[in-house]
Design a protein around this motif. Structure first.
Motif: not given
Length: 373
Positions: A238, A153, A330, A321, A157, A324-325, A234
């Protein structure tokens, strides 16, 4: 020597200890961070207890539909989303300056991220909330996947702006009464399609899932009101890694995402004042409470899996991770919260994520995570 099973009477003290511990943690957060944050932790605990206690989730029901044409779990998800929508749409319209929806643009990275996420979540049998709950209940695969989910995540990001520059539509949102009606109609259409292709005997939602859908919906609405934003997962994961990276001297100013004023402020603030972090901690804690309540302790055995299965768990965690970012959430932040607050990216996420899940369920036997059919 044969172990003597713990009697119900012998479990009273440990169970009282669990309750006292949960109350003490909530009280401590309320004192040191504020009552609002103590309430958010309570909401997270409630969601975690519901997901674990009533076996309400996302990855498992999608798998059941793909492999056995059993739509009951997805129908419960759609019901919960509909219940939240009925409350969230009017709230967002009446409090536009105070509450925000889970809105994101539809783009190549978003759709691709949702597809990869769908495949990876079937590998570890856990989405964002599912991985937290699995880890909290002592599931070895969930415990291994969770830290790599968080690392992924953070990495996603860090690179997010590069991916979004590949192209995306403007944010498209259904709003007001007409938007609510369209959302409910779409939910009903999806439910009707699932029922049309369902296997015999699977067309009813079990009672426990009806209860779970109602409780999760109520808690999700509570999260929207208290946090000012929908339930998500999420971002908090992160943020934990970003704080750790900053603590060891990593300069995050090169990341457009973490250099943004709001995110930079969260990096400098306590994790106990980040709403997503608190509900994530609550999910882990709630699952732990239910698992410990049932058994008197966490005792899930380590499954006998080949080395490639454990490697796949690590890789899948990272992909969960990272993807999903890119996908702006998610199953919770994009699918559940996106649709229930009117964002059309939630519907695209659902389609792409489900397509990815169809690949993921076929990968598990090949990866040695279950017997071949």
């Amino acid at each position: 020597m044969t172990a003597v099973p713990m009697t119900d009477a012998g479990r009273i003290a440990p169970r009282l200890g669990l309750i006292a511990g949960a109350v003490a943690v909530i009280a401590a957060v309320s004192v040191f961070a504020g009552a609002r944050y103590g309430l958010l932790l309570t909401i997270g605990l409630g969601i975690g207890m519901t997901l674990e206690g009533l076996r309400f989730g996302f990855a498992g029901p999608w798998r059941a539909m793909i492999l056995r044409r059993d739509p009951s779990g997805i129908l419960a998800q759609l019901l919960a989303i509909g219940l939240v929508s009925v409350v969230a749409f009017p709230l967002l319209a009446a409090h536009a300056g105070e509450l925000v929806g889970a809105q994101a643009p539809i783009g190549w990275a978003m759709a691709g991220g949702a597809f990869v996420f769908g495949a990876a979540m079937q590998v570890v049998l856990g989405c964002g909330s599912g991985t937290l709950v699995n880890a909290g209940s002592g599931n070895p695969v969930g415990l291994l996947a969770l830290p790599f989910f968080a690392i992924g995540s953070f990495a996603g990001s860090y690179h997010l702006l590069w991916w979004t520059d590949l192209g995306a539509l403007p944010i498209l949102v259904l709003q007001g009464t007409s938007g609510l009606v369209v959302t409910l109609i779409l939910l009903a259409v999806v439910a009707a399609v699932l029922l049309a292709v369902a296997a015999p005997g699977t067309r009813r939602i079990p009672g426990r899932l009806l209860w779970a859908a109602g409780i999760v919906a109520a808690l999700a609405v509570g999260n929207l009101i208290v946090a000012g934003q929908p339930w998500g997962v999420v971002y908090g994961l992160g943020l934990w890694v970003a704080k750790g990276a900053q603590a060891v001297g990593m300069d995050l100013s090169a990341s457009g995402f973490w250099a943004a004023p709001g995110n930079a402020a969260r990096l400098g603030a306590s994790v106990l004042t980040d709403v997503t972090s608190l509900t994530n901690i609550g999910l882990i804690g709630g699952a732990f409470l239910i698992a410990a309540w049932r058994t008197g302790g966490l005792s899930q055995p380590v499954p006998k899996l080949p080395a490639r299965a454990w490697v796949a768990t690590v890789v899948a965690g990272l992909l969960l991770g990272y993807s999903s970012r890119l996908a702006f959430g998610c199953n919770v932040g994009a699918f559940f919260s996106g649709i229930s607050t009117g964002s059309l990216h939630g519907w695209v996420w659902f389609a792409a994520g489900f397509a990815g899940s169809m690949i993921g369920v076929r990968l598990r036997p090949w990866l040695g995570m279950e017997g071949r059919a």
